[in-house]
Design a protein around this motif. Structure first.
Motif, PDB file in Angstrom:
ATOM      1  N   HIS A 129     -31.567-101.692   0.792  1.00 10.65           N
ATOM      2  CA  HIS A 129     -31.986-102.053   2.137  1.00 10.65           C
ATOM      3  C   HIS A 129     -31.536-100.984   3.125  1.00 10.65           C
ATOM      4  O   HIS A 129     -30.500-100.386   2.972  1.00 10.65           O
ATOM      5  CB  HIS A 129     -31.393-103.403   2.540  1.00 10.65           C
ATOM      6  CG  HIS A 129     -31.920-103.855   3.854  1.00 10.65           C
ATOM      7  ND1 HIS A 129     -33.193-104.348   3.996  1.00 10.65           N
ATOM      8  CD2 HIS A 129     -31.372-103.841   5.079  1.00 10.65           C
ATOM      9  CE1 HIS A 129     -33.395-104.631   5.257  1.00 10.65           C
ATOM     10  NE2 HIS A 129     -32.320-104.329   5.953  1.00 10.65           N
TER      11      HIS A 129
ATOM     12  N   ASN B 252     -44.577-100.974  -2.029  1.00 16.66           N
ATOM     13  CA  ASN B 252     -43.864-100.319  -0.929  1.00 16.66           C
ATOM     14  C   ASN B 252     -44.811 -99.753   0.109  1.00 16.66           C
ATOM     15  O   ASN B 252     -44.410 -98.973   0.950  1.00 16.66           O
ATOM     16  CB  ASN B 252     -42.981 -99.180  -1.450  1.00 16.66           C
ATOM     17  CG  ASN B 252     -42.025 -99.664  -2.506  1.00 16.66           C
ATOM     18  OD1 ASN B 252     -41.560-100.785  -2.434  1.00 16.66           O
ATOM     19  ND2 ASN B 252     -41.747 -98.824  -3.482  1.00 16.66           N
TER      20      ASN B 252
ATOM     21  N   LYS C 161     -36.166 -93.543   1.986  1.00 17.56           N
ATOM     22  CA  LYS C 161     -36.806 -94.850   1.954  1.00 17.56           C
ATOM     23  C   LYS C 161     -35.984 -95.857   1.159  1.00 17.56           C
ATOM     24  O   LYS C 161     -36.380 -97.004   0.989  1.00 17.56           O
ATOM     25  CB  LYS C 161     -38.192 -94.738   1.342  1.00 17.56           C
ATOM     26  CG  LYS C 161     -39.215 -94.220   2.315  1.00 17.56           C
ATOM     27  CD  LYS C 161     -40.575 -94.590   1.853  1.00 17.56           C
ATOM     28  CE  LYS C 161     -41.558 -94.492   2.981  1.00 17.56           C
ATOM     29  NZ  LYS C 161     -42.914 -94.703   2.535  1.00 17.56           N
TER      30      LYS C 161
ATOM     31  N   GLN D 243     -36.987 -98.779 -11.273  1.00 15.88           N
ATOM     32  CA  GLN D 243     -36.869 -98.630  -9.821  1.00 15.88           C
ATOM     33  C   GLN D 243     -35.859 -99.590  -9.236  1.00 15.88           C
ATOM     34  O   GLN D 243     -35.783-100.745  -9.643  1.00 15.88           O
ATOM     35  CB  GLN D 243     -38.240 -98.888  -9.179  1.00 15.88           C
ATOM     36  CG  GLN D 243     -38.219 -98.830  -7.668  1.00 15.88           C
ATOM     37  CD  GLN D 243     -39.572 -99.190  -7.077  1.00 15.88           C
ATOM     38  OE1 GLN D 243     -40.489 -98.404  -7.052  1.00 15.88           O
ATOM     39  NE2 GLN D 243     -39.672-100.414  -6.589  1.00 15.88           N
ATOM     40  N   SER D 244     -35.035 -99.102  -8.315  1.00 16.87           N
ATOM     41  CA  SER D 244     -34.188-100.031  -7.580  1.00 16.87           C
ATOM     42  C   SER D 244     -34.280 -99.719  -6.095  1.00 16.87           C
ATOM     43  O   SER D 244     -34.426 -98.566  -5.690  1.00 16.87           O
ATOM     44  CB  SER D 244     -32.743 -99.931  -8.068  1.00 16.87           C
ATOM     45  OG  SER D 244     -32.296 -98.622  -7.891  1.00 16.87           O
ATOM     46  N   LEU D 245     -34.246-100.784  -5.299  1.00 19.38           N
ATOM     47  CA  LEU D 245     -34.438-100.624  -3.850  1.00 19.38           C
ATOM     48  C   LEU D 245     -33.146-100.902  -3.110  1.00 19.38           C
ATOM     49  O   LEU D 245     -32.375-101.762  -3.496  1.00 19.38           O
ATOM     50  CB  LEU D 245     -35.504-101.610  -3.355  1.00 19.38           C
ATOM     51  CG  LEU D 245     -36.881-101.512  -3.996  1.00 19.38           C
ATOM     52  CD1 LEU D 245     -37.768-102.632  -3.492  1.00 19.38           C
ATOM     53  CD2 LEU D 245     -37.506-100.166  -3.686  1.00 19.38           C
TER      54      LEU D 245
ATOM     55  N   THR E  85     -38.249 -90.527  -1.354  1.00 19.29           N
ATOM     56  CA  THR E  85     -37.623 -91.692  -1.976  1.00 19.29           C
ATOM     57  C   THR E  85     -36.235 -91.931  -1.385  1.00 19.29           C
ATOM     58  O   THR E  85     -35.854 -93.070  -1.170  1.00 19.29           O
ATOM     59  CB  THR E  85     -37.473 -91.516  -3.498  1.00 19.29           C
ATOM     60  OG1 THR E  85     -36.761 -90.300  -3.746  1.00 19.29           O
ATOM     61  CG2 THR E  85     -38.812 -91.474  -4.182  1.00 19.29           C
TER      62      THR E  85
ATOM     63  N   THR F 249     -42.801 -93.158  -4.155  1.00 18.49           N
ATOM     64  CA  THR F 249     -42.369 -94.250  -3.297  1.00 18.49           C
ATOM     65  C   THR F 249     -43.278 -95.466  -3.455  1.00 18.49           C
ATOM     66  O   THR F 249     -43.094 -96.473  -2.787  1.00 18.49           O
ATOM     67  CB  THR F 249     -42.366 -93.835  -1.815  1.00 18.49           C
ATOM     68  OG1 THR F 249     -43.713 -93.535  -1.444  1.00 18.49           O
ATOM     69  CG2 THR F 249     -41.501 -92.627  -1.584  1.00 18.49           C
TER      70      THR F 249
ATOM     71  N   ILE G  77     -35.407 -95.852  -2.036  1.00 18.16           N
ATOM     72  CA  ILE G  77     -35.995 -96.175  -3.332  1.00 18.16           C
ATOM     73  C   ILE G  77     -35.397 -95.225  -4.354  1.00 18.16           C
ATOM     74  O   ILE G  77     -35.364 -94.015  -4.114  1.00 18.16           O
ATOM     75  CB  ILE G  77     -37.519 -95.952  -3.302  1.00 18.16           C
ATOM     76  CG1 ILE G  77     -38.138 -96.848  -2.230  1.00 18.16           C
ATOM     77  CG2 ILE G  77     -38.137 -96.193  -4.664  1.00 18.16           C
ATOM     78  CD1 ILE G  77     -39.566 -96.522  -1.923  1.00 18.16           C
TER      79      ILE G  77
END
Ligand code: GTP
Ligand code: MG
Lengths: 667, 75
Positions: A247, B58, A180, A243-245, A177, A148, A182
């Motif tokens: 919301h 993060n 969160k 990595q992609s986040l 992950t 994370t 992620i």
């Protein structure tokens, strides 16, 4: 062959280590819970139909296992023969590995090392230095990273890649992950870095089989180191690709996180939680001890009488083992036999408190509250020349001073280690000691417990303030990662609790019983009276205590809880009791703490520390003795000493502030 | 606008423009991800010149007031 688990602090190295080797080590949710390395062993079976890896449990304990442990240490990575493995490996014993036993000639023992966490390879505290030193010796690296928090973790990864050592990247916290938001692409990451990548969870154990398999597949490979010039740029590139986040909304734990470090509410929240924590420990501990005493009286007494009858109710051994058990019921507090008072105090009084304390500590450790307490109290710690991080060793010391002193390694300067070490070992009683004190002083009224606590707080403030201005060197500033709150895993909690309680039973109980035994023998042969007469001026003159208390000071060197136990049959007045208890807390840490203190601070500083302890005890003991002679009510004394210490700290600050101003003026 | 980390408001974000501390401290901060060009968010500040909590990557990091004072952020 040496396999290293290496990575940033608090990424789950110890959790993975426990899963891989079966050796329990402490895991907790703050950076720096492992300060020294732990070894474990893996037995790797190869060339069978399917390669397999099994852990052997070599926990100290049975003689056989210990011998096995030694053999392996001696032989290093030599292949072990069938016989040998049968002897030591519990799993093989049970025949669970039946399938593999024919092929044991091909088994290979791999040494696995749980390394303290480090952010970089040019260390600035002792725990990190251990990590870098281990790195030189390792043959194979397992770089554990927090999935994370890829960016920061990869910084170390790229530094590790410079070494020409085979390496696996472990994306731990894989379970986190998801919630969160992620997502990380392990395949792509593996391509970019050129090493295998495995996703794991140190809490549930998922992915660890795959880790073992990957290790077997790569254990004999070679790698040449690669260097990256613009590390952060390259990291940015990698993170951008893998990595992609997403919301998402704040969770309950995250709200709690914000509240715990809230500028206004954080402090009252911390005070309230600490008060609640300690009163819960005391309340439940009290309840449990009442229960255990009842049980002992009802059932254990029968056994004692039986043993007594068997011994003929008299004689040397009768006195030492059972003590004074005449009377209608056995008075376990004053009988003074090893099997009566000794057993009662350790198992009946101390053990319940220890269990309750470690349940609570384990919970707040794993939740991640300790680093937040460090932030909240940072400002306060500046008054004694420290910064917030020192709160963590001190909190641990309430359980037992030994892990508290060990945690000093996370502090960067000698000055911080010295001040924290001294203040902690002088003023913080361990849980075992606190349990007995609560038991002993509690029966004399809550104000007396108040006097003890207030005196310790005052000594903490005054001693800390003096050390702040006297000890040379610098105090570093607080820079600390704050882990997110994590839901404590029940299994890990129970495991850690068992490990700690076992530690207490195996390491502390024998000393308490032995201590009482020794004192009984010394009393019978008259040695106590002799030593007492030597220390008469101090004990009687300064502390106002009867000479017999000298025996408690002797035994206090070994175990403080045993020492307080010995006070009970002495018929002390309230004032004397409190003075004695305070002196016992202050004058010397127990021998186990002293030994680790010696290791962490060095001989010179430990001698200084010991001198300080002596001085503090003389002054404080003298003052308390005079104050509690009856002319001053205990509650007034509490107010006076607390006010004095706070004022002292402020005045020292002002004086030194002026001096600093003058210095600048002279320039 | 360039601001010291200390002077930023809670919840403000920006790129770190300059870190004016000695090399040793710079290296230490860098190992935690606090470096020139990184995106940083101020999350909380304890009263009375207490530590500052920032978000970077993060994760969260606590910084002493003295350090936060020398980190300049472009917001
Ligand atoms: N959710 C989750 N928590 C984990 C995982 N692995 C470990 N933890 C928790 O993370 C915290 C840190 O784990 P440790 O094993 O003590 O970390 P460490 O790397 O040994 O840390 P240091 O000894 O301080 O370097 C503990 O509270 C663990 O219970 C995981 O995969 N998922
Ligand atoms: Mg660890």
């Amino acid at each position: 062959m040496k396999l290293l688990l290496i990575g940033n602090p608090n990424v789950g190295k110890s959790a993975i280590f426990t899963h891989l080797t079966g050796v329990s080590v402490v895991t907790s949710n703050y950076p720096g819970s492992t300060v020294s390395y732990t070894k474990g062993y893996l037995t790797v079976y190869r060339n069978t139909e399917d390669d397999a890896i099994r852990n052997c449990r070599y926990q100290a304990g049975s003689h056989k296992q210990k011998r096995k442990h030694r053999d392996i240490q001696k032989n290093g990575d030599t292949e072990i023969i069938q016989d040998d493995c049968r002897k030591g490996c519990r799993n093989c014993h049970r025949g669970r590995h039946g399938k593999y036993t024919e092929n044991l000639e091909t088994a290979k023992v791999v040494e696995v090392i749980d390394v303290p966490g480090t952010y970089r390879l040019d260390p600035d505290n002792d725990a990190e230095r251990v990590a870098v030193k281990m790195l030189e010796e390792g043959d194979f690296l397992i770089n554990v990273v927090d999935a994370t928090n890829l960016e920061r973790n990869l910084n170390l990864t790229l530094q590790l890649l410079q070494y020409s050592k085979p390496m696996i990247l472990v994306l731990n916290m894989w379970d986190e992950t998801k919630h969160k938001g992620i997502s990380v692409d392990p395949k792509k990451l593996s391509e970019l870095l050129g090493i295998p990548v495995v996703c794991t969870s140190g809490i549930t154990g998922t992915g660890l089989d795959e880790l073992a398999k990957t290790f077997i597949a790569h254990m004999d490979t070679k790698r040449t180191g690669v260097e990256h010039k613009n590390r952060w740029e390259y990291i940015g590139e990698i993170v951008g690709k893998v990595q992609s986040l997403k919301h998402r909304h704040h969770t309950f734990l995250e709200r709690l996180q914000d509240l715990s470090v809230h500028p206004l509410l954080g402090f009252p929240f911390a005070i309230a939680s600490l008060l609640i924590i300690f009163s819960v420990i005391i309340k439940i501990g009290d309840y449990l001890t009442n229960f255990t005493s009842l049980m002992l009286e009802r059932y254990y007494s029968q056994l004692i009488y039986l043993i007594g009858d068997w011994m003929g109710n008299k004689g040397f051994f009768y006195d030492i083992l059972l003590g004074n058990i005449s009377g209608e019921v056995i008075n376990y507090e004053t009988a003074m036999g090893v099997l009566t008072t000794g057993v009662f105090m350790t198992l009946g009084i101390v053990l319940p408190y220890i269990i309750v304390f470690y349940i609570v500590l384990g919970f707040i450790e794993d939740l991640g509250y300790l680093p937040r307490i460090a932030i909240i109290f940072d400002k306060m710690m500046h008054n004694v020349g420290l910064h917030g991080f020192s709160v963590i060793p001190m909190m641990l010391a309430f359980g037992c001073n030994v892990p508290g002193v060990m945690a000093l390694r996370n502090l960067e300067s000698r000055r911080e280690r010295f001040i924290t070490g001294v203040v902690m070992s002088v003023t913080i009683p361990c849980m075992a000691q606190s349990a007995i004190i609560l038991h002993a002083a509690g029966t004399r009224g809550i104000t007396y417990v108040g006097v003890i606590i207030a005196t310790l707080v005052s000594v903490w403030i005054v001693l800390g303030t003096i050390l702040k201005y006297v000890v040379k060197g610098h105090t570093t500033t607080l820079i600390m990662e704050i882990p997110p709150y994590r839901r404590p895993g029940l299994q890990i909690q129970i495991k850690t609790l068992i490990m700690r309680v076992k530690g207490f039973i195996l390491e502390a109980v024998p000393y308490v019983l032995g201590g009482i035994l020794v004192i009984n023998v010394l009393t019978v042969i008259g040695a106590i009276d002799f030593i007492g007469s030597l220390f008469k001026p101090v004990i009687k003159g300064i502390f106002g205590l009867p000479i017999e208390t000298v025996s408690t000071f002797i035994i206090g060197i070994v175990r403080k809880d045993a020492a307080v136990v010995l006070l009970e049959p002495l018929n002390l007045t309230d004032g004397q009791m409190i003075t004695a208890v305070i002196c016992l807390i202050l004058y010397f840490p127990c021998i186990a703490t002293f030994v680790v203190l010696l290791k962490e601070l060095g001989i010179k500083d430990t001698i200084k520390a010991t001198a300080i302890m002596g001085l503090v005890t003389l002054v404080t003991g003298g003052i308390v003795n005079i104050a509690l002679r009856g002319w001053l009510s205990p509650s007034v004394f509490i107010i006076i000493e607390l006010t004095f210490s706070v004022l002292f700290s402020k005045i020292m600050y002002i004086i030194n502030f002026n001096r600093r101003i003058q210095k600048i003026g002279l320039k | 606008m360039k601001k010291r980390l200390n002077d930023m408001k809670k919840g403000q974000k920006g790129l770190i423009e300059d870190i004016k501390v000695d090399l040793k401290m710079q290296l230490k901060l860098e190992s935690l991800g606090i470096r020139k060009g990184a995106l940083i968010e101020k999350k909380a500040k304890m009263l009375g010149n207490g530590p500052v909590v920032v978000g970077i990557g993060n994760g969260e990091i606590a910084l002493a007031h003295e350090v936060a004072n020398y980190i300049y952020v472009e917001i």
